[in-house]
Design a protein around this motif. Structure first.
Motif, PDB file in Angstrom:
ATOM      1  N   SER A   1       5.331  -2.496   2.414  1.00 57.64           N
ATOM      2  CA  SER A   1       4.127  -3.177   1.942  1.00 57.64           C
ATOM      3  C   SER A   1       2.902  -2.344   2.269  1.00 57.64           C
TER       4      SER A   1
ATOM      5  N   SER B   1       0.026   1.934   4.362  1.00 58.05           N
ATOM      6  CA  SER B   1       1.321   1.537   3.799  1.00 58.05           C
ATOM      7  C   SER B   1       2.399   1.779   4.839  1.00 58.05           C
TER       8      SER B   1
ATOM      9  N   THR C   1       3.176  -5.888  -2.009  1.00 61.89           N
ATOM     10  CA  THR C   1       4.490  -5.251  -1.984  1.00 61.89           C
ATOM     11  C   THR C   1       4.707  -4.542  -3.310  1.00 61.89           C
ATOM     12  N   PRO C   2       5.602  -3.554  -3.346  1.00 62.86           N
ATOM     13  CA  PRO C   2       5.836  -2.817  -4.600  1.00 62.86           C
ATOM     14  C   PRO C   2       6.301  -3.733  -5.719  1.00 62.86           C
TER      15      PRO C   2
END
Length: 544
Positions: free
Chosen positions: A401, A477, A543-544
């Motif tokens: 994240s 990150s 988050t991705p």
């Protein structure tokens, strides 16, 4: 409370509702929230994936009150302590509040000349008492004494009910069907205490079990009464779960059975699910909410269904011989509302912090404020972030994240440092440095502690860049999948849109001994003199 690949107790390491109310199984007539003809039809949720919460919530105690599930977790030196989680389906959770408003257990928890790192709130217990419609939190502090807090609503306000001179190590609180309060506690030698009717004093305590040498350490008590039988649910750190059963009352005698040992968990590279609690849904199904050691992120809650043998022993339902990565969702009534996500944007609206935030030790409340933005005024003159007061932390969402903050640094003073950190016993940060030569954004690594949580490194500037204006956006990150060499990276922006990487990647440590996982942290401290201030106007966790 336990650690990966280690079976020594924390004591030694640190010194060289169905009515399952944490839990009392109430008779149907007395069960709070018992099913009624007007209850909505039960519905099965979609299949869920473990971990159900990919954030650091360890030593879980879980209960149900009516149609709502609640859980409590360890927070060590973070304040407020003992978060109360809330769910309507055991899968989707939110943070409702904290049972311990302030760590007023000694000056070390103020981070003002002393430190309380890896002390504070360890494995504790959460319960609900239907007779007075009150929630109870119970936990020992510093092997010295036990504290009890109560509230009429899980989100608070919570207040201290009493202090008990016996330290109930890794305690489980039972509200029996006759309303008597019992506590199971101990490490390897397990005892049961009976409390006075008002819950303020101990009236009896008795050793009820000693773990056999073939098993070793047992701790993390959870205490239940189910179908007239008394159960003490125990963990073997950090790879097993055992249960004791008595048909003769809360003081035993007890017999033991293994629930799981070296069971493959649902997180790749993580540990064995253990040390949590049992809870029953409105429809009668049972579940076990445990945690998985998954450093550098911490200890992540995982859920599995449980069945019972004909002679009254719990059995965790496995998938191909392992704790499942996915199971059918619990059958529960439709939720009354959606829970608040643990990710997303916080603009610090209103005048109080949301319960997702916890301070590193108790803050100096005269030097911070929330009013549609978070203002941090310098509270400490130091070059050591680990010794700086008023550092505000947020759990990292796994498996990866990113946190982005907007920082107004107009009122910083010479020598001030403010920014966004990846905080643990080995840390790094990106932030603004204000010095006589000007203002620059800096990436600093090499912040370290030793095994006694004394600072061994205050950090080295690895990269910097000049910045102008009054605002900067900072970004960190983190990859917190279990394992060594997971990386964190830092970047900044002067317009909130285009970000520039700053400094080398930071290798996150994954040693278990700090117990808590990495957190994002907002900080501002002085190195020369107090008087400066910064304002965080936005925090976003994605988050991705």
């Amino acid at each position: 409370m336990s650690w990966t690949h280690h079976i020594l107790s924390r004591r030694r390491a640190l010194t060289t509702a169905t009515g399952l109310a944490a839990g009392a199984l109430l008779p149907p007539a007395a069960a709070h929230g018992a099913d009624s003809p007007r209850r909505p039809a039960l519905a099965t949720a979609a299949a869920f994936t473990n971990p159900v919460i990919w954030q650091d919530f360890a030593d879980i105690d879980v209960i149900r009150v009516g149609d709502t599930f609640y859980a409590s977790a360890s927070t060590m030196h973070y304040s407020p302590g003992a978060p109360v989680l809330r769910s309507y389906d055991l899968v989707n959770w939110e943070i409702a509040g904290h049972s311990v408003p302030v760590l007023d257990f000694g000056v070390k928890y103020d981070l003002n000349g002393a430190r309380g790192y890896v002390r504070g709130i360890w494995a504790s217990s959460l319960a609900y008492r239907p007779s007075n419609r009150t929630f109870y939190w119970l936990g020992q502090i510093d092997f010295a004494r036990t504290y009890v807090y109560t509230a009429t609503a899980a989100e608070g306000p919570w207040s201290r009910l009493t202090t008990i001179s016996t330290p109930y190590y890794d305690a489980g609180l039972l509200v029996d069907s006759d309303d008597t309060l019992y506590v199971a506690y101990g490490n390897t030698t397990i005892s049961v205490a009976q409390l006075s009717p008002d819950g303020r004093n101990q009236v009896r305590t008795q050793q009820v079990f000693t773990a056999p040498s073939s098993v070793g350490t047992l701790e993390g008590s959870r205490f239940y009464k189910i179908n007239g039988q008394y159960y003490i649910f125990l963990t073997r750190p950090a790879n097993g779960q055992y249960i004791l059963k008595s048909s003769s009352g809360p003081f035993g005698p007890y017999t033991m059975r293994q629930v799981l040992l070296d069971l493959p968990g649902p997180i790749a590279g993580g540990g064995v699910p253990h040390q949590g609690g049992l809870v029953q849904t409105q429809g009668g199904a049972w579940y076990y909410l445990a945690f998985v050691d998954a450093y550098p992120g911490g200890r992540m809650p995982a859920l599995a269904p449980v069945t019972w043998t004909a002679d009254g022993w719990p059995v965790v339902q496995l998938v191909n011989g392992a704790w499942g990565t996915s199971y059918p969702g619990p059958t529960v009534p439709p939720p009354p509302r959606q829970v608040t996500p643990m990710t997303g944007v916080d603009t610090f609206d209103g005048t109080v912090l949301k319960p997702r935030w916890e301070w590193n030790h108790n803050p100096d409340n005269t030097r911070w404020s929330v009013n549609n933005g978070l203002t941090l005024r310098t509270a400490t003159v130091t070059d050591d972030l680990y010794g700086a007061r008023n550092t505000l932390t947020h759990r990292i969402q796994g498996p990866t994240s990113t946190a982005t903050v907007q920082l107004d640094h107009t009122e910083m003073r010479n020598g001030d440092r403010a920014g966004l950190a990846l905080l643990r016993d080995s840390s790094a940060w990106i932030g603004v440095k204000r010095d006589g030569a000007g203002t620059r954004v800096s990436m600093v690594n090499g912040l370290t502690m030793d095994a006694n949580w004394n600072t061994t490194g205050t950090g080295t500037e690895a990269a910097s860049a000049a910045v102008s204006g009054s605002r900067v956006w900072l970004r960190a990150s983190a990859d917190i999948r279990p394992g060594a060499g997971r990386l964190g990276t830092f970047s900044y922006s002067t317009d909130g849109t285009t970000f520039t990487r700053l400094g080398p990647a930071f290798s996150l440590g994954n040693d278990w001994r700090f117990f808590m996982g990495y957190r994002f942290a907002l900080f501002h401290h002085a190195t020369q003199a107090l008087g400066g201030a910064v304002r965080f106007t936005r925090f976003e966790l994605t988050t991705p």
